[in-house]
Write an enzyme that holds these catalytic residues in place. Sequence first.
Site, PDB file in Angstrom:
ATOM      1  CD1 TRP A 102      66.518   3.307  58.840  1.00  0.00           C
ATOM      2  CD2 TRP A 102      64.355   3.649  58.331  1.00  0.00           C
ATOM      3  NE1 TRP A 102      66.322   2.944  57.521  1.00  0.00           N
ATOM      4  CE2 TRP A 102      65.015   3.145  57.187  1.00  0.00           C
ATOM      5  CE3 TRP A 102      62.992   3.957  58.246  1.00  0.00           C
ATOM      6  CZ2 TRP A 102      64.349   2.921  55.975  1.00  0.00           C
ATOM      7  CZ3 TRP A 102      62.337   3.741  57.044  1.00  0.00           C
ATOM      8  CH2 TRP A 102      63.005   3.234  55.932  1.00  0.00           C
ATOM      9  CG  ASP A 172      63.016   0.014  63.699  1.00  0.00           C
ATOM     10  OD1 ASP A 172      63.207  -1.161  63.321  1.00  0.00           O
ATOM     11  OD2 ASP A 172      62.857   0.966  62.908  1.00  0.00           O
ATOM     12  CE  LYS A 196      66.218  -2.662  55.792  1.00  0.00           C
ATOM     13  NZ  LYS A 196      65.220  -1.796  56.401  1.00  0.00           N
TER      14      LYS A 196
HETATM   15  C1  PLP Z   1      64.350  -0.750  56.541  1.00  0.00           C
HETATM   16  C2  PLP Z   1      64.019  -0.165  57.855  1.00  0.00           C
HETATM   17  C3  PLP Z   1      62.733   0.310  58.155  1.00  0.00           C
HETATM   18  C4  PLP Z   1      61.594   0.309  57.149  1.00  0.00           C
HETATM   19  O1  PLP Z   1      61.151  -0.941  56.908  1.00  0.00           O
HETATM   20  P1  PLP Z   1      59.904  -1.239  55.922  1.00  0.00           P
HETATM   21  O2  PLP Z   1      59.767  -2.702  56.073  1.00  0.00           O
HETATM   22  O3  PLP Z   1      60.323  -0.796  54.556  1.00  0.00           O
HETATM   23  O4  PLP Z   1      58.741  -0.488  56.423  1.00  0.00           O
HETATM   24  C5  PLP Z   1      62.507   0.800  59.419  1.00  0.00           C
HETATM   25  N1  PLP Z   1      63.484   0.834  60.353  1.00  0.00           N
HETATM   26  C6  PLP Z   1      64.736   0.405  60.086  1.00  0.00           C
HETATM   27  C7  PLP Z   1      65.774   0.464  61.151  1.00  0.00           C
HETATM   28  C8  PLP Z   1      65.035  -0.114  58.834  1.00  0.00           C
HETATM   29  O5  PLP Z   1      66.281  -0.548  58.584  1.00  0.00           O
END
Ligand code: PLP
Length: 360
Positions: A102, A172, A196
């Site tokens: 990511w 993030d 998540k």
């Molecule tokens: C799932 C995830 C993303 C991507 O998220 P989207 O909503 O599909 O754009 C980005 N960063 C992390 C850490 C993730 O787990």
Amino acid sequence: MSRVVNFSAGPSMLPEPVLQRAREEMMDWRGAGVSVMEMSHRGKEFLSIAENCESNFRELMGIPSDYQLLFLQGGATSQFAMIPINLLKDRDSALYVCSGSWSKKAIGEATRFCRVIVAASSEQEGFSTIPPVLSWNLDPSAAYLHYTSNETIGGVEFQEIPEVGSVQLVADMSSNILSRMVDVTRFGLIYAGAQKNLGPSGITVVIVRQDLIGETGPNVPSMFDYRLHAENQSMLNTPPTYNWYILGLVLEWINGEGGIEAIEDRNIRKAAKLYSAIDASSFYSNAIDPKYRSRMNIPFLLADRNLEDKFLQNAKQEGLVGLKGHRSVGGMRASIYNAMPESGVAALVSFMEEFERSAG
Ligand SMILES: *Cc1c(COP(=O)(O)O)cnc(C)c1O
């Protein structure tokens, strides 16, 4: 009706009481005579849902009033672009810690907007650890430093907020927000896609310190401008109302469970139980540096990789699903976010022990 134990990485399981509440309120939300999906986002009913959601979020995470809380669309992936677009201002570079898939994606997108300085990378180590903060490049001319607090695919998690001096910290937190206590004041910006730990996909939370919001360039689309979203209370256009509502129900559920402290205690116990089962056996393994093992996403390998399909099939028969690892890593991965009960982890551990006895 029979529900499985869902270890999917995302979209992932939601707390059962949230789904039940949504079902009860589906046809007629609290006497409004319509479903939340059918309401105007500007009506007083929906505004009360949005306000409750925001105040619960602020209280749970301890978000001070000089931070804006935005509810946006486009997932964490849109934030990969919105962050440089909005935070660079008159600077031309930003620092990125590369700790897994990511962060690599975030770096790839940021490269379209600025000079990315990789402050540190664990790619050489196969993303199995996090480089010590003392070794990071903290170039003060960079607009901010971005890191991924939990690498959902690799299963690597920061256990502490990195100490980066005066550099603006951006995180993030898509896969570990609200799973542990975090001091929001250490950050310039925190963001998370919902699917998540927060709710259904389609809504993205951004927590950004007020003074970082400002002018963007002349060619920036309105939807990519934090200032416009902030000025319009996240209703610059029609927001994803139903997702916002479910997110609100998830926050109420967390409150009812005793808040983030209680959830965090439970997350610690869940992860410890699964890692000790893996470590106690030579049949299963997890290669992540124990200091940085994720509490949320736990990848593991079987010593005999030929048994992987059988493992997944047998698990499914026991009602344990979503255990296949990400295609880039292989093996298995158990995602055990806030909504996963301790009984779910216990069921997985029993299954793993039984599978080892019978197949190993
Ligand atoms: C799932 C995830 C993303 C991507 O998220 P989207 O909503 O599909 O754009 C980005 N960063 C992390 C850490 C993730 O787990």
